[in-house]
Design a protein around this motif. Structure first.
Motif, PDB file in Angstrom:
ATOM      1  N   ALA A 106       5.914  11.911  15.792  1.00 38.46           N
ATOM      2  CA  ALA A 106       5.402  10.548  15.457  1.00 38.46           C
ATOM      3  C   ALA A 106       6.171   9.921  14.696  1.00 38.46           C
ATOM      4  CB  ALA A 106       3.927  10.435  15.239  1.00 38.46           C
ATOM      5  N   PHE A 107       6.445   8.972  14.822  1.00 34.62           N
ATOM      6  CA  PHE A 107       7.804   8.322  14.146  1.00 34.62           C
ATOM      7  C   PHE A 107       7.326   7.013  13.276  1.00 34.62           C
ATOM      8  CE2 PHE A 107       8.198   7.078  18.712  1.00 34.62           C
ATOM      9  CZ  PHE A 107       8.337   5.718  18.528  1.00 34.62           C
ATOM     10  N   SER A 108       8.090   6.208  12.478  1.00 31.33           N
ATOM     11  CA  SER A 108       7.207   5.135  11.536  1.00 31.33           C
ATOM     12  C   SER A 108       7.351   4.204  12.544  1.00 31.33           C
ATOM     13  CB  SER A 108       8.259   5.289  10.512  1.00 31.33           C
ATOM     14  OG  SER A 108       8.540   3.978   9.690  1.00 31.33           O
ATOM     15  N   LEU A 109       7.006   3.083  12.623  1.00 32.23           N
ATOM     16  CA  LEU A 109       6.771   1.682  13.074  1.00 32.23           C
ATOM     17  C   LEU A 109       7.242   0.873  11.949  1.00 32.23           C
ATOM     18  CD1 LEU A 109       3.914   1.756  15.188  1.00 32.23           C
ATOM     19  CD2 LEU A 109       5.929   1.545  16.131  1.00 32.23           C
ATOM     20  N   GLU A 110       8.488  -0.419  12.739  1.00 29.07           N
ATOM     21  CA  GLU A 110       8.890  -1.086  11.797  1.00 29.07           C
ATOM     22  C   GLU A 110       7.785  -1.909  11.322  1.00 29.07           C
ATOM     23  OE1 GLU A 110      12.346  -4.181  12.311  1.00 29.07           O
ATOM     24  OE2 GLU A 110      13.227  -2.011  13.075  1.00 29.07           O
ATOM     25  N   THR A 164       5.662  -1.538  23.730  1.00 23.10           N
ATOM     26  CA  THR A 164       4.196  -2.096  24.696  1.00 23.10           C
ATOM     27  C   THR A 164       3.092  -1.230  23.677  1.00 23.10           C
ATOM     28  OG1 THR A 164       5.367  -2.047  26.121  1.00 23.10           O
ATOM     29  CG2 THR A 164       3.604  -2.949  26.994  1.00 23.10           C
ATOM     30  N   VAL A 165       3.607  -0.083  23.388  1.00 23.09           N
ATOM     31  CA  VAL A 165       2.226   0.428  22.552  1.00 23.09           C
ATOM     32  C   VAL A 165       2.723   0.506  21.753  1.00 23.09           C
ATOM     33  CG1 VAL A 165       1.331   2.814  22.574  1.00 23.09           C
ATOM     34  CG2 VAL A 165       1.589   2.135  25.022  1.00 23.09           C
ATOM     35  N   LYS A 166       1.824   0.853  20.839  1.00 27.46           N
ATOM     36  CA  LYS A 166       2.344   0.554  19.136  1.00 27.46           C
ATOM     37  C   LYS A 166       1.875   2.203  18.448  1.00 27.46           C
ATOM     38  CE  LYS A 166       4.113  -2.935  17.815  1.00 27.46           C
ATOM     39  NZ  LYS A 166       3.851  -4.218  17.512  1.00 27.46           N
ATOM     40  N   GLY A 167       0.305   2.321  19.027  1.00 24.02           N
ATOM     41  CA  GLY A 167       0.295   3.836  18.661  1.00 24.02           C
ATOM     42  C   GLY A 167      -0.966   4.347  19.727  1.00 24.02           C
ATOM     43  N   ILE A 168      -1.349   6.040  18.770  1.00 20.19           N
ATOM     44  CA  ILE A 168      -2.404   6.164  19.791  1.00 20.19           C
ATOM     45  C   ILE A 168      -3.188   7.013  18.716  1.00 20.19           C
ATOM     46  CG2 ILE A 168      -3.314   8.219  21.403  1.00 20.19           C
ATOM     47  CD1 ILE A 168       0.248   7.936  22.565  1.00 20.19           C
ATOM     48  N   SER A 169      -4.131   6.795  18.623  1.00 24.76           N
ATOM     49  CA  SER A 169      -5.423   7.141  17.015  1.00 24.76           C
ATOM     50  C   SER A 169      -6.000   8.020  17.991  1.00 24.76           C
ATOM     51  CB  SER A 169      -5.280   6.219  16.191  1.00 24.76           C
ATOM     52  OG  SER A 169      -6.164   4.620  16.266  1.00 24.76           O
ATOM     53  N   SER A 170      -7.264   8.710  17.371  1.00 24.07           N
ATOM     54  CA  SER A 170      -8.309   8.978  18.067  1.00 24.07           C
ATOM     55  C   SER A 170      -8.889   9.237  16.458  1.00 24.07           C
ATOM     56  CB  SER A 170      -8.054  10.187  17.844  1.00 24.07           C
ATOM     57  OG  SER A 170      -7.228  11.323  16.761  1.00 24.07           O
ATOM     58  N   ILE A 171     -10.229   9.154  17.471  1.00 21.03           N
ATOM     59  CA  ILE A 171     -11.499   9.803  16.567  1.00 21.03           C
ATOM     60  C   ILE A 171     -12.424  11.273  16.271  1.00 21.03           C
ATOM     61  CG2 ILE A 171     -13.798   9.189  15.365  1.00 21.03           C
ATOM     62  CD1 ILE A 171     -13.573   6.044  15.466  1.00 21.03           C
ATOM     63  N   ASP A 172     -12.079  12.473  15.923  1.00 25.86           N
ATOM     64  CA  ASP A 172     -12.425  14.049  16.774  1.00 25.86           C
ATOM     65  C   ASP A 172     -13.287  13.894  16.859  1.00 25.86           C
ATOM     66  OD1 ASP A 172      -9.414  12.867  15.636  1.00 25.86           O
ATOM     67  OD2 ASP A 172      -9.166  14.888  13.867  1.00 25.86           O
ATOM     68  N   ASP A 173     -14.874  13.538  16.682  1.00 21.63           N
ATOM     69  CA  ASP A 173     -15.817  14.094  17.170  1.00 21.63           C
ATOM     70  C   ASP A 173     -16.800  13.004  16.877  1.00 21.63           C
ATOM     71  OD1 ASP A 173     -17.244  16.261  17.430  1.00 21.63           O
ATOM     72  OD2 ASP A 173     -17.987  16.303  15.086  1.00 21.63           O
ATOM     73  N   ILE A 212       1.347  -1.533   0.456  1.00 30.59           N
ATOM     74  CA  ILE A 212      -0.215  -0.409   0.399  1.00 30.59           C
ATOM     75  C   ILE A 212       0.597   1.065  -0.344  1.00 30.59           C
ATOM     76  CG2 ILE A 212      -1.497   1.573   1.244  1.00 30.59           C
ATOM     77  CD1 ILE A 212      -3.207  -1.489   0.653  1.00 30.59           C
ATOM     78  N   TRP A 213       0.626   2.470  -0.884  1.00 31.91           N
ATOM     79  CA  TRP A 213       2.118   3.088  -1.483  1.00 31.91           C
ATOM     80  C   TRP A 213       0.536   4.555  -0.827  1.00 31.91           C
ATOM     81  CZ3 TRP A 213       6.905   3.133  -3.010  1.00 31.91           C
ATOM     82  CH2 TRP A 213       7.809   1.884  -3.607  1.00 31.91           C
ATOM     83  N   THR A 214       1.640   5.102   0.025  1.00 32.41           N
ATOM     84  CA  THR A 214       0.863   6.423   0.578  1.00 32.41           C
ATOM     85  C   THR A 214       1.913   7.722   0.453  1.00 32.41           C
ATOM     86  OG1 THR A 214      -0.966   7.390   2.218  1.00 32.41           O
ATOM     87  CG2 THR A 214       0.557   5.457   2.622  1.00 32.41           C
ATOM     88  N   ASP A 215       1.426   8.368   1.534  1.00 40.28           N
ATOM     89  CA  ASP A 215       1.919  10.256   1.329  1.00 40.28           C
ATOM     90  C   ASP A 215       3.211  10.188   2.893  1.00 40.28           C
ATOM     91  OD1 ASP A 215      -0.148  10.104   3.110  1.00 40.28           O
ATOM     92  OD2 ASP A 215      -0.303  12.154   2.112  1.00 40.28           O
ATOM     93  N   VAL A 216       2.858   9.017   3.631  1.00 37.50           N
ATOM     94  CA  VAL A 216       3.675   9.047   4.500  1.00 37.50           C
ATOM     95  C   VAL A 216       4.849   7.393   4.739  1.00 37.50           C
ATOM     96  CG1 VAL A 216       2.066  11.056   6.123  1.00 37.50           C
ATOM     97  CG2 VAL A 216       1.706   8.393   5.864  1.00 37.50           C
ATOM     98  N   ASP A 217       5.551   7.747   5.491  1.00 34.86           N
ATOM     99  CA  ASP A 217       6.538   6.675   5.938  1.00 34.86           C
ATOM    100  C   ASP A 217       6.049   5.259   7.039  1.00 34.86           C
ATOM    101  OD1 ASP A 217       8.613   7.560   5.093  1.00 34.86           O
ATOM    102  OD2 ASP A 217       9.543   9.081   6.356  1.00 34.86           O
ATOM    103  N   GLY A 218       4.859   5.073   6.385  1.00 31.74           N
ATOM    104  CA  GLY A 218       4.197   3.156   7.032  1.00 31.74           C
ATOM    105  C   GLY A 218       3.633   4.138   7.911  1.00 31.74           C
ATOM    106  N   ILE A 219       3.098   3.406   8.965  1.00 35.32           N
ATOM    107  CA  ILE A 219       1.967   3.633   9.892  1.00 35.32           C
ATOM    108  C   ILE A 219       2.915   4.004  11.531  1.00 35.32           C
ATOM    109  CG2 ILE A 219       0.819   2.470  12.044  1.00 35.32           C
ATOM    110  CD1 ILE A 219      -0.170  -0.006   9.905  1.00 35.32           C
ATOM    111  N   LEU A 220       2.393   5.630  10.936  1.00 35.61           N
ATOM    112  CA  LEU A 220       3.529   5.697  12.259  1.00 35.61           C
ATOM    113  C   LEU A 220       2.379   5.827  13.725  1.00 35.61           C
ATOM    114  CD1 LEU A 220       3.292   9.356  10.575  1.00 35.61           C
ATOM    115  CD2 LEU A 220       4.769   7.188  10.293  1.00 35.61           C
ATOM    116  N   THR A 221       3.472   5.603  14.354  1.00 36.28           N
ATOM    117  CA  THR A 221       3.111   5.979  16.164  1.00 36.28           C
ATOM    118  C   THR A 221       1.286   6.571  16.439  1.00 36.28           C
ATOM    119  OG1 THR A 221       4.977   7.590  16.571  1.00 36.28           O
ATOM    120  CG2 THR A 221       5.014   5.439  17.339  1.00 36.28           C
ATOM    121  N   ALA A 222       1.368   7.401  15.694  1.00 32.27           N
ATOM    122  CA  ALA A 222       0.294   8.687  15.878  1.00 32.27           C
ATOM    123  C   ALA A 222       0.010   9.291  14.633  1.00 32.27           C
ATOM    124  CB  ALA A 222       0.380   9.811  17.253  1.00 32.27           C
TER     125      ALA A 222
END
Ligand code: ADP
Ligand code: ASP
Ligand code: MG
Length: 462
Positions: free
Chosen positions: A243-247, A305-314, A225-235
């Protein structure tokens, strides 16, 4: 065989498309890997098509101007990518597609009707146009390929806007098609069709899912899956600058992060891949040498241990409370059953151990309807005073802290609450799935950015 997918952000303009074709040319010339490629609509085009449909429905003549500018936009990109002498077959195909699009949009204007079925047909042109332009350009540049409108092969129910795939039929069709068509296929993302061949779509962001459907049906070795960021980031990098990219992450972690707002991959994408244990890699079109993030079954070892933090804004919370709920079995079942009958998606559930109240998070657009449905379902209990008023609270966000290893690590919840408490961020509701993969918190929307950054600092030290 590999399936590659490039999202709208990778094909926003002629320069970006040139870059993508460059990446594909490398694969093609090396001849080491057989692959096919899925494309989304050009960036912003799906939104534009929805807007055009709605304007026509409202009999606002602006629709016609917007449609013309969309047509111009595509012709401009087509001519920037191709020499004048080679563009004529492409022009012919585009004129045909625009003829069909104009016909349906003018129809909406005339009959003042825009059903979900018609809207799906209208938005399907985004992917048909992008694949036609990119596929023809690839041919002009010596890449021997065929354009494939995937609605022919991906069969779904008639839940327009977010259709469910019939994998039994779809897999057969894909396998048969690829047995007969050996060339590189340039495949439309997002679009599918019912058994009556009416166009459906797989939900916003659904091109990722298309890649996974094809990948699983064809037993691909990898889905890229090619997108506009360096992979799945921590946020989300737009909200957390550290936020940084996870291996790598597991399928479950990716599903959980994306379900709770990480737009980088569409949640259902993981399912077909997981069933066949096909790895997915998320790569950056603008930084192709960066390894990106692998989504796989199990990680060998992970630093985090924690891989990432995401949010649903509204979101909105719907709260049901009352003494009559204590110890009465079946209240929750009736509550969820009633909402499910009306197709209201519950994002999060939280019940206090006293059983005195149940809180549901739903999208704000569903809140009033959810309240009405619940009041109707519990009409008698409300009349008897066993259940009190159903209350709605708006302007809230959900934060999800995700990581499979949280399950074996005590103290994470403590850290989360401690960090938010220290920063005076009030937690309105909490939920933890029994898998312990995810701790979700409801907070006030105006605390969102602060909360994300505070938690990232606390839980994701490099
Ligand atoms: P595409 O057009 O390639 O499908 P999307 O816009 O759908 O791309 O998804 C990529 C975007 O997802 C990124 O630009 C980023 O802003 C957003 N995003 C949100 N959360 C995350 C995350 N945890 N990791 C990476 N990207 C994220
Ligand atoms: N073009 C569709 C959308 O904007 C599908 C996708 O981009 O994945 O939702
Ligand atoms: Mg996307």
């Amino acid at each position: 065989m590999r399936i590659l997918k490039f999202g709208g952000s990778s094909v926003g303009n002629a320069e970006r498309i040139n870059n993508v074709i460059g990446i594909l040319q490398k694969y093609y010339i090396s001849k080491k890997i057989k692959f096919s490629v899925v494309f989304s609509a050009f960036q912003g085009v799906t939104d534009k098509l929805i807007e055009i449909g709605k304007l026509a429905f409202k009999r606002n003549l602006q629709y016609s101007l917007e449609l013309n500018s969309l047509i111009e936009h595509h012709f401009k990109i087509a001519s920037q990518l191709n020499n004048k002498e080679k563009i004529s077959p492409l022009t012919k195909k585009l004129n045909k597609l625009f003829g069909e699009l104009k016909e349906v949009v003018n129809g909406v204007y005339l009959v003042k009707e825009l059903t979900p079925r018609t809207l799906d047909y209208i938005v399907s042109f985004g992917e048909k146009l992008s694949c036609t332009i990119i596929g023809e350009t690839m041919l002009n540049r010596g890449i021997d390929c065929e354009i494939l409108f995937a609605d022919k092969l991906i069969k779904t129910d008639n839940n327009f806007g977010s259709a469910r795939v019939d994998f039994r039929v779809t897999n057969k069709k894909i396998i048969n098609y690829f047995n007969k068509h050996r060339k590189l296929q340039v495949i439309t993302g997002f679009i599918s069709s019912t058994s009556k061949n009416e166009i459906t779509t797989l939900g916003r962001g659904g091109s990722d899912y298309t890649a996974s459907i094809f990948g699983a049906a064809l037993n691909a070795e990898l889905i890229e899956i090619w997108t506009d960021v360096d992979g799945i980031l921590t946020a989300d990098p737009r909200k957390v600058k550290d936020a940084f990219s996870l291996e790598s992450v597991t399928y479950e972690e990716a599903m959980e992060l994306s379900h709770f707002g990480a737009k980088v991959i569409y949640p259902p994408t993981m399912l077909p891949a997981l069933q066949k244990k096909i790895k997915i890699v998320i790569k950056n079109t603008f930084n192709p040498d960066f390894p990106g993030t692998y989504i796989l079954e199990k990680e060998k070892s992970s630093k985090f241990t924690v891989k990432g933090i995401s949010s649903i804004d509204d979101i909105a919370l719907v709260q049901v409370q009352g003494g009559g709920m204590i110890g009465v079995s079946g209240i929750a079942a009736r509550l969820f059953g009633a909402l499910a009958r009306y197709n209201i998606n519950i994002i999060l559930i939280s019940q206090a151990s006293s059983e005195h109240s149940i809180c549901l998070a739903v999208l704000p657009k569903h809140a009033e309807e959810a309240k009405k449905i619940i009041e109707e379902e519990f009409r008698l209990e409300i009349l008897d005073g066993k259940i009190g008023k159903v209350e709605i609270e708006k302007n809230l966000s959900i934060i999800a802290v995700v990581g499979e290893n949280m399950r074996n690590t005590p103290g994470i919840a403590g850290k989360v609450f401690g960090a938010l408490g220290k920063n005076k961020i009030n937690i309105i509701a909490i939920a933890q799935g029994s898998s312990e993969l995810n701790i979700s918190l409801v907070i006030n929307k105006n605390n969102l950015t602060d909360a994300l950054n505070v938690l990232h600092k606390e839980l994701l030290k490099r």
